[in-house]
Design an enzyme around this catalytic site. Sequence first.
Site, mmCIF file in Angstrom:
data_model
loop_
_atom_site.group_PDB
_atom_site.id
_atom_site.type_symbol
_atom_site.label_atom_id
_atom_site.label_comp_id
_atom_site.label_asym_id
_atom_site.label_seq_id
_atom_site.Cartn_x
_atom_site.Cartn_y
_atom_site.Cartn_z
ATOM 1 N N SER A 84 0.818 -1.213 0.000
ATOM 2 C CA SER A 84 0.000 0.000 0.000
ATOM 3 C C SER A 84 0.855 1.268 0.000
ATOM 4 C CB SER A 84 -0.925 0.006 1.226
ATOM 5 O OG SER A 84 -0.171 0.101 2.426
ATOM 6 N N LYS A 101 12.522 -0.110 5.250
ATOM 7 C CA LYS A 101 12.476 1.149 4.507
ATOM 8 C C LYS A 101 13.790 1.933 4.606
ATOM 9 C CE LYS A 101 7.507 2.037 4.747
ATOM 10 N NZ LYS A 101 6.458 2.981 5.211
ATOM 11 N N CYS A 206 -3.075 7.885 7.123
ATOM 12 C CA CYS A 206 -3.494 7.732 5.730
ATOM 13 C C CYS A 206 -4.303 6.455 5.539
ATOM 14 C CB CYS A 206 -2.267 7.713 4.823
ATOM 15 S SG CYS A 206 -1.333 9.249 4.840
ATOM 16 N N CYS A 373 31.089 21.588 20.067
ATOM 17 C CA CYS A 373 30.654 20.806 18.901
ATOM 18 C C CYS A 373 29.770 21.721 18.068
ATOM 19 C CB CYS A 373 29.927 19.526 19.343
ATOM 20 S SG CYS A 373 28.433 19.823 20.312
#
Length: 413
Positions: A84, A101, A206, A373
């Site tokens: 999907s 992913k 979604c 840093c």
Amino acid sequence: MSSLPPLVSVASGSPGPVAGDETDERWSRTVRLPGFGLEAQARLRAARVLVVGAGGLGSPAVQYLAASGVGTLGVVDDDVVDRSNLQRQVLFGPGDVGLPKARIAAERVRATAPDTHVVVHPVRLSADTAAMLDGYDVVVDGSDSFDTCYVVADEAAARGLPVVWGSVARLDGQVSVFWDAAPDGRDVDYRDLHPSPPSGGWDESCADVGVLGPLCGTVGAVMASEVVKLVTGVGEPLLGRVVTIDAGSASWRESRLRRAPHRARERAAANEARTARVSGESHGGHEEARAGSPTSLADQPRGTRSPDVSADELAELLAARDAGEAAFTLLDVREPDEHDFAHLPGDVLAAGLGVRTRQRPELDPELPVIAYCARGPRARAAAELLVADGFDVAVLDGGMLGWQLRASSAARP
């Protein structure tokens, strides 16, 4: 409204992102932009961007950031590709279904932009894993849950990192830039837009309401553009502005966003408390131990963690050192490429100290140390190790970015 100073600095006279005519041609359409040039492209090469979520928004953002020449891309995602996803997550194809992913996203970037270093974070971002934000210059929030958005907002604010945020559902999308440590009183973050999660804890996705696939590309591309503007200082980012895109009517509208009054009061109180502590006006009575005095660092007991040093205080200390009135070790704990692009005068490089290594160069145990840093978190981790080893350590508050903001403010008319 004035543009923000660039997040990333480069050495004076830097020739550009990478040597070689063939590579230079890759950026030719960007460097010709008004106000951009090779220096802005070099800033992109030095930039470290963390993308949270390699889904509908992260996919186009990752692709455009890599294509734009961002030097280091971190990808955070603990999910695997689902069929999907293919309707909108353009990094993936049918052969990737079931694969992680973050790993697939990294492979795509390495194939199309081999000069970009990709760091895979195959975990869910949470308070327990948020240390991964250390060492990045900007965070892209392409996550799809309120829980993650709040983690990103809070952890980025704690580190002074700007966040480029996007959201999509149905036919609507939103984009904005949040930065709790923004200069010139422009601080705002996700909690000013959404003070608390939706009632009942329901977080529509979604999968529940649907989404128009190309809209993800539109929003993700805008997010990538915002990152480029933040890194280079070119253009005016969406800080304090929220753009809403209605794909159904093909309309865009802009809303203003400002710090909520109660949050502004909390921030002012915190800043006042910190100023009192550093200046020695607090009840703790640290006047003689104030780090801003050129001689105070050497007066500390052995193995102590001194108050943070501001950029202005460090400028005074550097001047005193040049005049032979102060002695200390200025320690850069960033990575070598960050140091090569820009660093403070007379410093010593201890790459990754406190974050990825305990090894450090030989340091004079009789001299106090000021560690720095990009913004502060890595330097504080290094400070813990150094204090345990018997050193007197202060940290540059705001890191290299704070130093650059000071220089930028001084240069303004």
